[in-house]
Scaffold this active site. Structure first.
Site, PDB file in Angstrom:
ATOM      1  NE  ARG A  81      19.901  61.906  49.307  1.00 26.59           N
ATOM      2  CZ  ARG A  81      19.607  62.519  48.179  1.00 26.59           C
ATOM      3  NH1 ARG A  81      18.654  63.417  48.148  1.00 26.59           N
ATOM      4  NH2 ARG A  81      20.247  62.211  47.085  1.00 26.59           N
ATOM      5  NE  ARG A  90      17.264  59.391  46.395  1.00 26.89           N
ATOM      6  CZ  ARG A  90      17.912  59.812  45.338  1.00 26.89           C
ATOM      7  NH1 ARG A  90      17.692  60.991  44.874  1.00 26.89           N
ATOM      8  NH2 ARG A  90      18.782  59.082  44.732  1.00 26.89           N
ATOM      9  CG  ASP A  93      15.781  63.747  45.838  1.00 24.10           C
ATOM     10  OD1 ASP A  93      16.815  64.437  45.989  1.00 24.10           O
ATOM     11  OD2 ASP A  93      15.341  63.430  44.722  1.00 24.10           O
ATOM     12  CG  ASP A  95      15.532  67.295  42.998  1.00 19.86           C
ATOM     13  OD1 ASP A  95      16.759  67.413  43.169  1.00 19.86           O
ATOM     14  OD2 ASP A  95      14.965  66.198  42.870  1.00 19.86           O
TER      15      ASP A  95
END
Length: 155
Positions: A81, A90, A93, A95
């Site tokens: 990334r 991407r 990712d 989160d």
């Protein structure tokens, strides 16, 4: 102290691990979560232009949110990334969606994730592994949030 976290994973670009779905599976292996959802394939959002592979994980950690986020950013970089535009393609990712200690809003981190309640691609995998985890702001469970999102609007 040991904390519990709910993490969202997504990819829409090939990596050295292969397809986006293979990338998400490799990231799950690297995270070594206590629980992991299946990998879901979802259409692209915004200008990303490519379908996503998404999953969720529940993991335990001694790290507080800023330290865990730094570890996750390092994992993203190790998967290829690069910093780029928001909503862009991407390789990986990650989160933080929720954590066992309720809301967090400092060091540039907001928990629960501000967009979580509006994203089926986040709630569906999370509901597989943590349907009864409560959003500390609304009090609703992940299952209830998903139901509300899927329910047709009445007018």
């Amino acid at each position: 102290m040991i904390f519990l976290y709910a993490i969202a994973l997504g990819s829409n670009r090939r990596s050295r691990h292969g397809s986006p779905a293979a990338t998400v599976r490799a990231a799950l292996d690297a995270l070594q979560p206590d629980r992991a959802s299946s990998v879901h394939l979802t259409p692209a959002l915004g200008p990303a232009g490519r379908s996503f592979a998404n999953a969720a994980a529940v993991l335990t950690s001694r790290s507080e949110p800023p330290e865990l986020l730094a570890q996750m950013k390092e994992l993203e970089r190790s998967f290829g990334r690069r910093a780029g535009r928001k909503w862009g393609p991407r390789t990986l990712d990650l989160d933080i969606l929720l954590w066992s200690e309720g809301p967090w809003a400092e060091s540039g981190i907001v928990i629960p994730h501000p967009e979580m309640r509006r994203r089926a691609f986040v709630l569906e995998p999370l509901a597989e592994i943590a349907p009864d985890w409560r959003d500390p702001l609304s009090g609703a469970t992940v299952r209830q949030l998903l139901f509300r999102l899927a329910r047709p609007a009445r007018g």
